[in-house]
Design a protein around this motif. Sequence first.
Motif, PDB file in Angstrom:
ATOM      1  N   ASN A   1       0.815  -1.225   0.000  1.00 55.45           N
ATOM      2  CA  ASN A   1       0.000   0.000   0.000  1.00 55.45           C
ATOM      3  C   ASN A   1       0.850   1.277   0.000  1.00 55.45           C
ATOM      4  OD1 ASN A   1      -2.544  -1.464   0.233  1.00 55.45           O
ATOM      5  ND2 ASN A   1      -1.953  -1.866   2.354  1.00 55.45           N
ATOM      6  N   LEU A   2       1.984   1.230  -0.679  1.00 52.60           N
ATOM      7  CA  LEU A   2       2.843   2.409  -0.743  1.00 52.60           C
ATOM      8  C   LEU A   2       2.187   3.519  -1.569  1.00 52.60           C
ATOM      9  CD1 LEU A   2       5.622   3.587   0.061  1.00 52.60           C
ATOM     10  CD2 LEU A   2       6.499   2.729  -2.130  1.00 52.60           C
ATOM     11  N   LEU A   3       1.382   3.105  -2.560  1.00 53.12           N
ATOM     12  CA  LEU A   3       0.699   4.058  -3.428  1.00 53.12           C
ATOM     13  C   LEU A   3      -0.807   3.956  -3.231  1.00 53.12           C
ATOM     14  CD1 LEU A   3       2.703   3.342  -6.719  1.00 53.12           C
ATOM     15  CD2 LEU A   3       3.193   5.091  -4.991  1.00 53.12           C
ATOM     16  N   GLN A   4      -1.504   5.044  -3.498  1.00 53.11           N
ATOM     17  CA  GLN A   4      -2.957   5.039  -3.445  1.00 53.11           C
ATOM     18  C   GLN A   4      -3.512   4.310  -4.676  1.00 53.11           C
ATOM     19  OE1 GLN A   4      -4.933   6.258  -0.940  1.00 53.11           O
ATOM     20  NE2 GLN A   4      -3.018   6.680   0.173  1.00 53.11           N
ATOM     21  N   ASN A   5      -4.583   3.533  -4.468  1.00 54.32           N
ATOM     22  CA  ASN A   5      -5.179   2.789  -5.575  1.00 54.32           C
ATOM     23  C   ASN A   5      -5.555   3.688  -6.750  1.00 54.32           C
ATOM     24  OD1 ASN A   5      -5.006   0.649  -3.783  1.00 54.32           O
ATOM     25  ND2 ASN A   5      -7.012  -0.178  -4.332  1.00 54.32           N
ATOM     26  N   ASP A   6      -6.163   4.836  -6.449  1.00 57.29           N
ATOM     27  CA  ASP A   6      -6.637   5.694  -7.531  1.00 57.29           C
ATOM     28  C   ASP A   6      -5.483   6.267  -8.350  1.00 57.29           C
ATOM     29  OD1 ASP A   6      -5.744   7.376  -5.543  1.00 57.29           O
ATOM     30  OD2 ASP A   6      -7.463   8.723  -5.598  1.00 57.29           O
ATOM     31  N   GLU A   7      -4.301   6.425  -7.736  1.00 56.50           N
ATOM     32  CA  GLU A   7      -3.138   6.916  -8.478  1.00 56.50           C
ATOM     33  C   GLU A   7      -2.703   5.879  -9.519  1.00 56.50           C
ATOM     34  OE1 GLU A   7      -0.693   9.664  -5.364  1.00 56.50           O
ATOM     35  OE2 GLU A   7      -0.694   7.506  -4.952  1.00 56.50           O
ATOM     36  N   VAL A   8      -2.736   4.612  -9.138  1.00 58.66           N
ATOM     37  CA  VAL A   8      -2.353   3.542 -10.056  1.00 58.66           C
ATOM     38  C   VAL A   8      -3.419   3.350 -11.131  1.00 58.66           C
ATOM     39  CG1 VAL A   8      -1.733   1.105 -10.236  1.00 58.66           C
ATOM     40  CG2 VAL A   8      -1.045   2.421  -8.212  1.00 58.66           C
ATOM     41  N   ILE A   9      -4.677   3.392 -10.728  1.00 59.66           N
ATOM     42  CA  ILE A   9      -5.772   3.206 -11.679  1.00 59.66           C
ATOM     43  C   ILE A   9      -5.796   4.329 -12.705  1.00 59.66           C
ATOM     44  CG2 ILE A   9      -8.296   3.155 -11.892  1.00 59.66           C
ATOM     45  CD1 ILE A   9      -8.305   1.668  -9.169  1.00 59.66           C
ATOM     46  N   THR A  10      -5.424   5.547 -12.297  1.00 52.06           N
ATOM     47  CA  THR A  10      -5.335   6.663 -13.246  1.00 52.06           C
ATOM     48  C   THR A  10      -4.337   6.356 -14.352  1.00 52.06           C
ATOM     49  OG1 THR A  10      -5.970   8.326 -11.611  1.00 52.06           O
ATOM     50  CG2 THR A  10      -4.686   9.091 -13.493  1.00 52.06           C
ATOM     51  N   VAL A  11      -3.219   5.740 -14.001  1.00 55.11           N
ATOM     52  CA  VAL A  11      -2.215   5.366 -15.006  1.00 55.11           C
ATOM     53  C   VAL A  11      -2.762   4.269 -15.913  1.00 55.11           C
ATOM     54  CG1 VAL A  11       0.080   4.394 -15.355  1.00 55.11           C
ATOM     55  CG2 VAL A  11      -0.299   6.076 -13.545  1.00 55.11           C
ATOM     56  N   ARG A  12      -3.432   3.304 -15.320  1.00 55.86           N
ATOM     57  CA  ARG A  12      -4.043   2.230 -16.124  1.00 55.86           C
ATOM     58  C   ARG A  12      -5.069   2.809 -17.091  1.00 55.86           C
ATOM     59  NH1 ARG A  12      -6.448  -1.936 -12.362  1.00 55.86           N
ATOM     60  NH2 ARG A  12      -8.446  -0.906 -12.710  1.00 55.86           N
ATOM     61  N   ASN A  13      -5.849   3.775 -16.642  1.00 55.52           N
ATOM     62  CA  ASN A  13      -6.838   4.414 -17.516  1.00 55.52           C
ATOM     63  C   ASN A  13      -6.168   5.199 -18.643  1.00 55.52           C
ATOM     64  OD1 ASN A  13      -8.931   3.397 -15.986  1.00 55.52           O
ATOM     65  ND2 ASN A  13      -9.216   5.265 -14.787  1.00 55.52           N
ATOM     66  N   SER A  14      -5.016   5.776 -18.353  1.00 56.49           N
ATOM     67  CA  SER A  14      -4.281   6.499 -19.386  1.00 56.49           C
ATOM     68  C   SER A  14      -3.818   5.550 -20.487  1.00 56.49           C
ATOM     69  CB  SER A  14      -3.084   7.217 -18.762  1.00 56.49           C
ATOM     70  OG  SER A  14      -2.262   7.790 -19.750  1.00 56.49           O
ATOM     71  N   ILE A  15      -3.359   4.379 -20.082  1.00 59.39           N
ATOM     72  CA  ILE A  15      -2.959   3.358 -21.072  1.00 59.39           C
ATOM     73  C   ILE A  15      -4.175   2.909 -21.876  1.00 59.39           C
ATOM     74  CG2 ILE A  15      -2.037   1.024 -21.337  1.00 59.39           C
ATOM     75  CD1 ILE A  15      -0.343   1.574 -18.819  1.00 59.39           C
ATOM     76  N   HIS A  16      -5.296   2.722 -21.179  1.00 56.46           N
ATOM     77  CA  HIS A  16      -6.544   2.321 -21.843  1.00 56.46           C
ATOM     78  C   HIS A  16      -6.926   3.350 -22.908  1.00 56.46           C
ATOM     79  CE1 HIS A  16     -11.013   0.931 -21.279  1.00 56.46           C
ATOM     80  NE2 HIS A  16     -10.520   0.595 -22.455  1.00 56.46           N
ATOM     81  N   LYS A  17      -6.792   4.626 -22.587  1.00 50.13           N
ATOM     82  CA  LYS A  17      -7.110   5.681 -23.548  1.00 50.13           C
ATOM     83  C   LYS A  17      -6.263   5.567 -24.812  1.00 50.13           C
ATOM     84  CE  LYS A  17      -7.056  10.714 -24.221  1.00 50.13           C
ATOM     85  NZ  LYS A  17      -6.246  10.599 -25.463  1.00 50.13           N
ATOM     86  N   SER A  18      -4.977   5.261 -24.653  1.00 48.94           N
ATOM     87  CA  SER A  18      -4.100   5.154 -25.824  1.00 48.94           C
ATOM     88  C   SER A  18      -4.562   4.033 -26.751  1.00 48.94           C
ATOM     89  CB  SER A  18      -2.653   4.918 -25.379  1.00 48.94           C
ATOM     90  OG  SER A  18      -2.137   6.049 -24.702  1.00 48.94           O
ATOM     91  N   PHE A  19      -4.986   2.908 -26.175  1.00 52.88           N
ATOM     92  CA  PHE A  19      -5.488   1.814 -27.009  1.00 52.88           C
ATOM     93  C   PHE A  19      -6.800   2.208 -27.676  1.00 52.88           C
ATOM     94  CE2 PHE A  19      -2.341  -0.622 -24.753  1.00 52.88           C
ATOM     95  CZ  PHE A  19      -1.942  -1.554 -25.703  1.00 52.88           C
ATOM     96  N   ASN A  20      -7.683   2.874 -26.951  1.00 54.47           N
ATOM     97  CA  ASN A  20      -8.939   3.311 -27.552  1.00 54.47           C
ATOM     98  C   ASN A  20      -8.708   4.360 -28.633  1.00 54.47           C
ATOM     99  OD1 ASN A  20     -10.540   1.586 -26.077  1.00 54.47           O
ATOM    100  ND2 ASN A  20     -11.091   3.101 -24.520  1.00 54.47           N
ATOM    101  N   ASP A  21      -7.708   5.222 -28.444  1.00 60.16           N
ATOM    102  CA  ASP A  21      -7.382   6.206 -29.483  1.00 60.16           C
ATOM    103  C   ASP A  21      -6.942   5.511 -30.770  1.00 60.16           C
ATOM    104  OD1 ASP A  21      -8.013   8.305 -27.825  1.00 60.16           O
ATOM    105  OD2 ASP A  21      -5.936   8.802 -27.319  1.00 60.16           O
ATOM    106  N   GLN A  22      -6.177   4.453 -30.642  1.00 63.52           N
ATOM    107  CA  GLN A  22      -5.739   3.707 -31.820  1.00 63.52           C
ATOM    108  C   GLN A  22      -6.910   2.996 -32.494  1.00 63.52           C
ATOM    109  OE1 GLN A  22      -2.629   3.521 -33.398  1.00 63.52           O
ATOM    110  NE2 GLN A  22      -2.334   5.306 -32.063  1.00 63.52           N
ATOM    111  N   LEU A  23      -7.804   2.445 -31.689  1.00 62.69           N
ATOM    112  CA  LEU A  23      -8.983   1.789 -32.251  1.00 62.69           C
ATOM    113  C   LEU A  23      -9.851   2.798 -33.009  1.00 62.69           C
ATOM    114  CD1 LEU A  23      -9.913  -0.522 -29.248  1.00 62.69           C
ATOM    115  CD2 LEU A  23      -9.033  -1.268 -31.470  1.00 62.69           C
ATOM    116  N   ALA A  24     -10.022   3.987 -32.427  1.00 63.17           N
ATOM    117  CA  ALA A  24     -10.805   5.020 -33.095  1.00 63.17           C
ATOM    118  C   ALA A  24     -10.136   5.450 -34.401  1.00 63.17           C
ATOM    119  CB  ALA A  24     -10.987   6.215 -32.163  1.00 63.17           C
TER     120      ALA A  24
END
Length: 273
Positions: A19-42
């Motif tokens: 628990n060194l990092l907050q969950n939402d901080e990590v999930i924000t990064v995961r969502n950023s990666i998700h956006k890049s894949f969705n941008d490519q799909l679009a």
Amino acid sequence: MISEALEQFKKEGFYIARNLLQNDEVITVRNSIHKSFNDQLAHLGFPENGNDLFNSMLLLYNKDIDRYKRLIGALWRKLEIYNLMHHNNIVGLLREQFGWQDIFMPGGQVAVIMAEELKIPNGYFGFVPHQDFPSVQGSLDGVVVWLPLVDVGRDNYPLEIIPRSHYEGVLPAIENNSSTWETDTSQYTEDDYLPVEVNVGDVVFMTLFTIHRSSQRGTAGQLRIALSTRFDNANEATFIDRCYPTAYIRTIQREQYFKGFPSREQVAKIFPK
């Protein structure tokens, strides 16, 4: 007085900061990666985006595997990934728990992806047993930082570590045709490997000499995505003596990747008069 974190790091060759990092901080990064894949799909005209990261990755993988490989090769350059891997809590642990006062960064970040459905044909699917020192060559007490973007259990391709293997220093390598420096682990058995079970927010700190690998044990339909980077201690005596070397080489691609790009018209769209 040595901290408990540093004591375990030195004794076992690794330390897990829960628990060194907050969950939402990590999930924000995961969502950023998700956006890049969705941008490519679009960009490819896909009618819909994936409803989660794994689904979006799978859609792009099946639609255009070359574009998929180019994207995963670019992920390490995302600002959100850089910021997470240099988070104040990570650097703060090195300073406060490990006693580091001066830090060098030997290289960039790495995004490591494991999923049965996302295997690259004749390509990467996890790292073989290896030590990181040959690919860093920095301070002897240098640190590998590894953190998951999803919860990782025994059946989701966990990182596997051989505790106390760091005492042997740099072990011989196995000659092969791969670019990976594979460590000769003939003195160890499969029972020596410890699966590292971690959740979002946990961070693993390893020595550069700790033998580790990617487990091949995973469940279909699951994605394991993690990030790693490395840190060098600028106060380590041999690092000072060797004048702060690194195995990473900085180069610039002078030839244009896309001939004739950009055109004057394309530039004008960005910078209209």
